[in-house]
Design an enzyme around this catalytic site. Structure first.
Site, mmCIF file in Angstrom:
data_model
loop_
_atom_site.group_PDB
_atom_site.id
_atom_site.type_symbol
_atom_site.label_atom_id
_atom_site.label_comp_id
_atom_site.label_asym_id
_atom_site.label_seq_id
_atom_site.Cartn_x
_atom_site.Cartn_y
_atom_site.Cartn_z
ATOM 1 N N HIS A 95 -6.369 7.760 6.195
ATOM 2 C CA HIS A 95 -6.535 7.810 4.740
ATOM 3 C C HIS A 95 -6.613 9.255 4.261
ATOM 4 O O HIS A 95 -7.679 9.852 4.217
ATOM 5 C CB HIS A 95 -7.828 7.050 4.378
ATOM 6 C CG HIS A 95 -8.004 6.805 2.903
ATOM 7 N ND1 HIS A 95 -8.590 5.664 2.417
ATOM 8 C CD2 HIS A 95 -7.678 7.543 1.810
ATOM 9 C CE1 HIS A 95 -8.625 5.716 1.083
ATOM 10 N NE2 HIS A 95 -8.076 6.838 0.693
ATOM 11 N N HIS A 99 -8.480 -0.744 -1.761
ATOM 12 C CA HIS A 99 -9.526 0.080 -2.389
ATOM 13 C C HIS A 99 -10.349 -0.903 -3.207
ATOM 14 O O HIS A 99 -9.913 -1.358 -4.257
ATOM 15 C CB HIS A 99 -8.873 1.155 -3.268
ATOM 16 C CG HIS A 99 -9.813 1.863 -4.198
ATOM 17 N ND1 HIS A 99 -10.078 3.211 -4.081
ATOM 18 C CD2 HIS A 99 -10.556 1.450 -5.247
ATOM 19 C CE1 HIS A 99 -10.923 3.574 -5.039
ATOM 20 N NE2 HIS A 99 -11.237 2.516 -5.755
ATOM 21 N N ASP A 135 -4.376 2.530 -3.095
ATOM 22 C CA ASP A 135 -5.612 3.313 -3.165
ATOM 23 C C ASP A 135 -5.632 4.292 -4.326
ATOM 24 O O ASP A 135 -4.663 4.991 -4.587
ATOM 25 C CB ASP A 135 -5.842 4.108 -1.876
ATOM 26 C CG ASP A 135 -7.144 4.915 -1.949
ATOM 27 O OD1 ASP A 135 -7.071 6.152 -1.977
ATOM 28 O OD2 ASP A 135 -8.211 4.298 -2.001
ATOM 29 N N ASN A 176 -0.496 7.446 -3.892
ATOM 30 C CA ASN A 176 -0.677 7.777 -5.311
ATOM 31 C C ASN A 176 -0.168 9.171 -5.651
ATOM 32 O O ASN A 176 -0.856 10.007 -6.208
ATOM 33 C CB ASN A 176 -2.137 7.591 -5.752
ATOM 34 C CG ASN A 176 -3.121 8.418 -4.938
ATOM 35 O OD1 ASN A 176 -2.820 8.847 -3.833
ATOM 36 N ND2 ASN A 176 -4.291 8.652 -5.509
ATOM 37 N N HIS A 206 -4.907 12.148 1.254
ATOM 38 C CA HIS A 206 -4.071 12.363 0.068
ATOM 39 C C HIS A 206 -3.406 13.731 0.195
ATOM 40 O O HIS A 206 -4.068 14.752 0.124
ATOM 41 C CB HIS A 206 -4.919 12.299 -1.205
ATOM 42 C CG HIS A 206 -5.501 10.950 -1.453
ATOM 43 N ND1 HIS A 206 -4.840 9.973 -2.163
ATOM 44 C CD2 HIS A 206 -6.669 10.395 -1.064
ATOM 45 C CE1 HIS A 206 -5.591 8.884 -2.213
ATOM 46 N NE2 HIS A 206 -6.709 9.105 -1.547
ATOM 47 N N HIS A 221 -12.607 3.067 2.810
ATOM 48 C CA HIS A 221 -13.873 3.727 2.464
ATOM 49 C C HIS A 221 -15.006 2.757 2.122
ATOM 50 O O HIS A 221 -15.491 2.716 0.991
ATOM 51 C CB HIS A 221 -13.688 4.753 1.338
ATOM 52 C CG HIS A 221 -12.789 4.317 0.207
ATOM 53 N ND1 HIS A 221 -12.957 3.132 -0.479
ATOM 54 C CD2 HIS A 221 -11.721 4.932 -0.337
ATOM 55 C CE1 HIS A 221 -12.034 3.052 -1.406
ATOM 56 N NE2 HIS A 221 -11.264 4.116 -1.351
ATOM 57 N N GLY A 232 -13.406 12.995 -5.919
ATOM 58 C CA GLY A 232 -12.820 13.253 -4.605
ATOM 59 C C GLY A 232 -13.321 14.504 -3.938
ATOM 60 O O GLY A 232 -13.753 15.454 -4.586
ATOM 61 N N ASP A 272 -10.353 10.164 3.641
ATOM 62 C CA ASP A 272 -10.103 10.114 2.187
ATOM 63 C C ASP A 272 -10.068 11.529 1.617
ATOM 64 O O ASP A 272 -10.605 11.814 0.544
ATOM 65 C CB ASP A 272 -11.147 9.262 1.452
ATOM 66 C CG ASP A 272 -10.702 8.908 0.027
ATOM 67 O OD1 ASP A 272 -11.515 8.329 -0.712
ATOM 68 O OD2 ASP A 272 -9.551 9.234 -0.343
ATOM 69 N N ARG A 297 -0.853 14.670 -1.790
ATOM 70 C CA ARG A 297 -0.571 15.058 -3.187
ATOM 71 C C ARG A 297 0.878 15.441 -3.474
ATOM 72 O O ARG A 297 1.214 15.696 -4.635
ATOM 73 C CB ARG A 297 -1.457 16.228 -3.634
ATOM 74 C CG ARG A 297 -2.940 15.987 -3.542
ATOM 75 C CD ARG A 297 -3.390 14.957 -4.517
ATOM 76 N NE ARG A 297 -4.857 14.890 -4.613
ATOM 77 C CZ ARG A 297 -5.541 13.784 -4.814
ATOM 78 N NH1 ARG A 297 -4.925 12.626 -4.927
ATOM 79 N NH2 ARG A 297 -6.856 13.830 -4.905
#
Lengths: 314, 431, 175
Positions: free
Chosen positions: B52, B173, B146, B86, B54, B226, B318, B299, B56
């Site tokens: 998990h 999520h 998520d 995402n 990110h 999470h 975050g 995460d 970006r």
């Protein structure tokens, strides 16, 4: 005292000092020349990210009565509404040499961030942040209660044993939170009355008794009944079915007013929804301290500005 | 380049020599090494796998890119990361997931496995082209919206069924949006005092309870992202006892940090799901120790400074976490006696790889397998600082905090990505 | 260094009695007089002078207090000071002869602040100054009209005034 961000952080000594100095400030407001030179040359910025004419004017009058220069910075039509961040606004104020910043902001904690992020040297007064605190409101409420109870003999006195019942939207009320901490600090006994939907989860260790029944609370003959403004729009989030039922269950109606002892003070931080949380008759009755609260607001805010900005720690 | 690693301690506690040649582990006996590493005192862990993260990119390159994010991962001992969907555009088509995968391959610091969105644009309305993503070069097997919860029960049911068609798993999520509108922190004693809108535990637990029953009904796998509350751990324990094929992850920050950190309104501690109570932390630790929680996943959520240096209510949710993960698990789980290093290898490498369908992490250090390796010094102590961060963003909750341990050397498929605690330059690592 | 006693209890009371008579004499009677004590100890001294005047000419004298905290020029050099009440007698000060009363006069800055405070309240016919001790070291052109005792002093010496209304004993010392 460098900042006034919350009543939860005040000591009893600090609270009484602010209230006692406010007594002398109130005297000034009774004179022909309503001015003191004490903060001459200081610049105070009213940084209002939320609309509020009444509170902003109260602070402006307070600052001017102490001979300070006042700059009003409201969110609408300013660079703030065009997306300038709190940090950038703060740094602009610092560059302009602001000595004190009075901030009202829709986000809980914004004054704390402004005071502690290291962006400015100025003293910060919280004029209301989200649903967190509104310390000067609580101070002027305590000042009003003290004055009504002890008159000219108020100096140095606390609120030991005074029974205060606060009614309404506690969950969303920064006025309620600030009042609870300050009243308890000064020795008052605080009771909350609201539907369960408007009482926060997790108030088990608050210095209050909480209940749902306003008629029972009225029957206890409190010394002070403080009505909070309730927003009718809350009914759309199912906090209560509608204005009619809210008013019937938790409004200070004429009938409840009649059952209160004549000595009970009826308080409201304003602005009032006449007919919703408070009837017109209650709002205008001799028991109502609403106008005193407004007048006392200037004196208390003068005292706060004095304590933050006049001495050497500022 | 043949590398000999001498005298390292394996997760089971025994001392051994390891050797790497042509990207795989080879027999250390009799090897002629171009490079020899003295690894006495260091623990050899299989390369960590983050289910998990990110990254970006595409769309939010001011916060992180695939290159900077995988550099951060390598610095934390990771050799594989699963990149959440995402992005902008969202990873909901074969084209975007293949692009992200290719960026990861070119950077070379870690294997990047893109996660596919469950719904188009993460809007929760229509299923995304799950089959196309599964069949693409990215071979997507983990699907998640998520950031958003797949809250419509019918859509979640369909997603569980459809994703299982392609041998994949839905990673949920869990957050009921109606119970958490504009929520800022855990709902409880602290939120009442601070005047911040609460995010009640039940908003997570009720979705997990529903999802495990749906997964049972349709016979599909479910992964819960999470997990943050004691109640959620209870629900998952109950589900596993019934034989439901659910797996769950906990973040390092939920194993260490609690809601009191919100009291200074420092938005570095603002995260979704929020930091909870000490009782929740205890329950998560116990759940990770007894296998109810299967893995640790970071995460890792980078944000630019202006998204955190503001009032709490305006700040983004975050925390970055790739560089600090191993040290935080060390502090929360190993130093407390709840996990041994073999368990750490299990929850931070082997099991996440298994859940995500990632090959090459089954049998640690087996000869002929890809040389994914992290060498960690458990005796070191560092004050975590901005220098410890190697991604593009600095929103870490551990700045200024003493953390145990230090990642010293990392090999990704035999290529050294970190040597002597320093990242290797991009030209050297890039493919 | 031991403190030297400058005035004992009886000396203090005699000085105040003498000051009261001097005020009556220079004012040609006690009509139109307003005594304003500067807190803290100036207030007690003003009350005592007022009591003596009351014996000389009953019902003639108004006594109050004038707090100068907000008018000080040295606020930022000290921790925040608490203010004290200002009580102006009901007939006000317009057209009156105001006698400011304080315990010790040194730099004159307190009296300068008192003059500013008075100006915001009204317009007296005249302002006079009565002090128990004048210890010199003026920094402003201020002079007292009525003095209990002149005490030449070094700037480093401390003069302490103790009054029984607040201190439970009476004396003026220098150390």
């Amino acid at each position: 005292m460098r900042h006034l961000l919350s009543t939860a952080e005040l000591t009893r000594q600090q609270a009484l000092a602010i209230l006692d100095t406010a007594e002398d400030m109130a005297d000034v407001s009774g004179r022909e020349i309503k001015k003191l030179p004490t903060l001459r040359g200081r610049t105070i910025v009213n940084l209002f990210f939320e609309d509020s004419t009444r509170t902003r004017i109260s602070f402006e009058v307070a600052a001017k009565r102490l001979s300070a220069d006042v700059i009003n910075f409201s969110a609408k039509g300013s660079s703030v509404s065009k997306g300038e961040s709190l940090k950038d606004t703060a740094q602009t104020l610092q560059a302009m040499g602001a000595d004190g910043v009075v901030i009202r902001h829709p986000a809980s904690g914004a004054p704390h961030t402004l005071a502690h992020a290291g962006w400015i040297d100025a003293g910060v007064v919280n004029a209301g942040d989200g649903t967190h605190e509104h310390p000067t409101q609580a101070l002027l409420d305590a000042f009003t209660i003290r004055r009504r109870l002890h008159g000219a003999g108020s100096r140095g006195r606390d609120l030991d044993g005074v029974a205060v019942t606060i009614v309404g939207d506690i969950l969303h009320s920064r006025v309620a939170r600030s009042n609870i901490w300050l009243l308890a600090l000064l020795g008052a006994k605080v009771r909350l009355v609201a539907p369960a939907t408007l009482l926060p989860v997790g108030i088990g260790d608050w210095p209050v008794e909480a209940g749902f029944d306003l008629d029972a609370a009225v029957g206890e003959r409190p010394d002070v009944l403080m009505m909070l403004r309730v927003q009718g729009e809350r009914m759309h989030d199912a906090f209560f079915p509608g204005e009619r039922e809210y008013s019937r269950e938790w409004g200070l109606t004429d009938e409840r007013l009649a059952r209160l002892p004549a000595s009970t003070m009826v308080m409201h931080p304003g602005p009032m929804n006449r007919g919703l949380e408070i009837s017109a008759a209650a709002a205008d009755s001799p028991a109502s301290t609403v106008l005193d609260q407004v007048a006392n607001g200037v004196s208390v805010r003068m005292s706060v500005l004095y304590h933050l900005l006049a001495g050497e720690e500022s | 380049m043949t590398t000999l690693i001498k005298g390292t301690t394996l997760p089971n506690g025994s001392r051994a020599d390891l050797a790497i040649e042509h990207g795989v582990f080879v027999d250390a006996a009799g090897v002629t090494a171009d490079r020899t590493i003295d690894a006495s005192g260091l623990i050899a862990l299989p390369g960590l796998v983050d289910l998990h993260t990110h990254l970006r990119e595409p769309g939010f390159e001011q916060s992180e890119t695939v290159l900077t994010g995988t550099r951060a991962a390598a610095a934390g001992g990771y050799t594989a990361v699963f990149a959440m969907a995402n992005t902008q555009p969202v990873q909901d088509t074969a084209g975007v997931v293949e692009q992200v995968q290719a960026l990861g391959e070119r950077a070379g610091y870690a294997t990047v496995r893109p996660i596919g969105a469950v719904t188009v644009g993460l809007k929760g309305e229509r299923l995304a082209e799950i089959g196309a993503m599964a069949a693409s070069r990215a071979q997507v097997r983990v699907f998640s919206d998520d950031g958003m919860c797949v809250h419509d029960p019918l859509l979640m049911r369909r997603a569980l069924e459809y994703v299982s068609t392609f041998g994949g798993v839905v990673a949920q999520h869990a957050q009921d949006p109606r119970l958490t509108e504009d929520a800022q922190m855990n709902e409880g004693v602290v939120s009442a005092r601070l005047g911040l809108a609460g995010w009640p535990a039940v908003a997570e637990e009720s979705i997990i309870a529903r999802d495990v029953l749906l997964a049972e009904h349709v016979g599909a796998r479910l992964h819960v992202c999470h997990v943050s509350t004691a109640g959620a751990v209870e629900v998952i324990r109950w589900a596993k006892a019934r034989g439901i094929r659910v797996t769950a992850e906990a973040t390092p920050h939920h194993l260490l940090l609690t809601e009191e950190l919100a009291e200074g309104y420092d938005a570095r501690f603002k995260v979704n799901p929020p930091l909870r109570t000490a009782e929740d932390v205890e329950a998560l630790r116990a759940g990770l120790a007894d296998g109810t929680i299967d893995i640790v996943a970071t995460d890792h959520a980078p944000h630019p400074a202006e998204a955190k240096e503001c009032a709490w209510g305006e700040a983004a949710n975050g925390m970055v976490g790739l560089e600090s993960a191993l040290s935080v698990v060390h502090a929360a789980m190993v130093d407390t006696g709840l996990l041994g290093w073999a368990d750490v290898a299990r929850v931070m490498s082997r099991t996440p790889a298994r859940i995500g369908g990632l090959r090459g992490y089954g049998d640690a250090f087996a000869l002929g397998t890809p040389a994914h390796l992290a060498l960690y010094d458990p005796a070191a102590h560092t004050t975590f600082s901005a220098d410890s961060l190697h991604g593009r963003s600095t929103n870490s909750p551990y700045l200024g905090r003493e953390l145990p341990g230090r990642v010293v050397h990392v090999f990704h498929g035999g290529v050294a990505t970190v040597l002597d605690g320093e990242l290797r330059p991009a030209e050297e690592v890039s493919r | 260094m031991a403190a030297r006693i400058l005035l004992q209890a009886t000396d203090i009371q005699r000085a105040l009695t003498r000051i009261a008579h001097e005020i009556v004499e220079s004012n040609h009677g006690s009509s139109g007089l307003v005594l304003l004590g500067i807190p803290t100890r100036g207030v007690f001294l003003a009350n005592r002078i007022g009591e003596v005047l009351e014996q000389i000419e009953p019902g003639s004298v108004a006594v109050g207090s004038l707090d100068v905290t907000m008018y000080r020029d040295d606020l930022t050099r000290h921790p925040t000071r608490l203010s004290n009440p200002t009580q102006i007698p009901p007939d006000g000060i317009d057209g009156k002869v105001v006698v400011l009363v304080d315990d010790v006069l040194m730099s004159g800055r307190t009296i300068r602040a008192a003059l500013d405070a008075l100006a915001a309240i009204g317009r007296p016919k005249a302002v006079r100054l009565a002090v128990l001790v004048d210890r010199g070291h003026r920094e402003l052109p201020i002079r007292p009209d009525y003095v209990g005792k002149n005490v030449p002093s070094a700037a480093t010496e401390r003069i302490s005034v103790r009054l029984q209304e607040i201190d439970a004993y009476e004396e003026v010392t220098i150390a």
